[in-house]
Design an enzyme around this catalytic site. Sequence first.
Site, short mmCIF file in Angstrom:
data_model
loop_
_atom_site.label_atom_id
_atom_site.label_comp_id
_atom_site.label_asym_id
_atom_site.label_seq_id
_atom_site.Cartn_x
_atom_site.Cartn_y
_atom_site.Cartn_z
N TYR A 188 -2.45 0.47 10.46
CA TYR A 188 -2.52 -0.01 9.08
C TYR A 188 -1.19 0.22 8.36
O TYR A 188 -0.64 -0.70 7.72
CB TYR A 188 -3.65 0.69 8.33
CG TYR A 188 -3.72 0.33 6.86
CD1 TYR A 188 -4.16 -0.92 6.45
CD2 TYR A 188 -3.33 1.23 5.88
CE1 TYR A 188 -4.21 -1.27 5.11
CE2 TYR A 188 -3.38 0.91 4.54
CZ TYR A 188 -3.82 -0.35 4.15
OH TYR A 188 -3.86 -0.68 2.82
N SER A 239 0.86 -1.19 0.00
CA SER A 239 0.00 0.00 0.00
C SER A 239 0.89 1.23 0.00
O SER A 239 2.05 1.18 0.44
CB SER A 239 -0.89 0.02 1.25
OG SER A 239 -1.53 1.27 1.41
#
Length: 254
Positions: free
Chosen positions: A165, A152
């Site tokens: 995250y 990501s």
Amino acid sequence: MPTNQNESSPDRKVILVTGASSGIGEAVAARLAGQGHHVFAGARRTDRLRALAERTEEATARSGGTLQPVPLDVTKRADVEDFVETARDRAGRIDVFVNNAGVMPLSRLDSLLVDEWDRMIDVNVRGLLHGIAAVLPRFTAQGSGHFVTIASIGAHLVVPTSAVYSGTKYAAWAITEGLRQESDPSIRVTTISPGVVTSELADSITDRGAAEAMRTYRAHAIEPDAIAEAVSYALAQPAGVDVNEIVVRPAHQR
């Protein structure tokens, strides 16, 4: 129908994709099967996988590819091992493992949503490690293989609500980079870091502030097939070319 890779064109690979029931994983599985590869699509939502196989049936028939749904929970090591063994038994070998499964319930640390932190660690980090543990010995034994990790943009930056995250995605980036450096050159390793992509990931956010911020953040998003195209590009390179990392994000995301 089970397909023996030895009877296929050398350009057609046996590819395993985790988290294939929606979003990026679904797009990756569909694109690669449509290009003639033999794809094993793994996820917990097997109804979604069966629907995906039906939607891609015409494209795979034209290309000679296949898309086979397989039940999979990446947080369970035995599940991942069974997923890999199923593909090997049906196809005779494994050429590519796409570690895509991930969750993103963003929140501020002071919200203390510890169960959601644990879930991110289990899926985003342990799930990745389970895949490596199941496939690396096979790649080493056969002297070839390609790992692809979907990380990501969160692996490269932290914003309020993304601490855990981003931590899991930085871990995914670091583990994959370590795998690349430790592996024999015959095993290729690629990390793909998407920016904002249209997907269900944000639907899991329960923290109201994080959910509101995400609505603004996701004003500009690219479609999952843009990431699938990046995966396809990395896989299509000659054996001596290893695409180490690709960052793909909307032009508006700076």
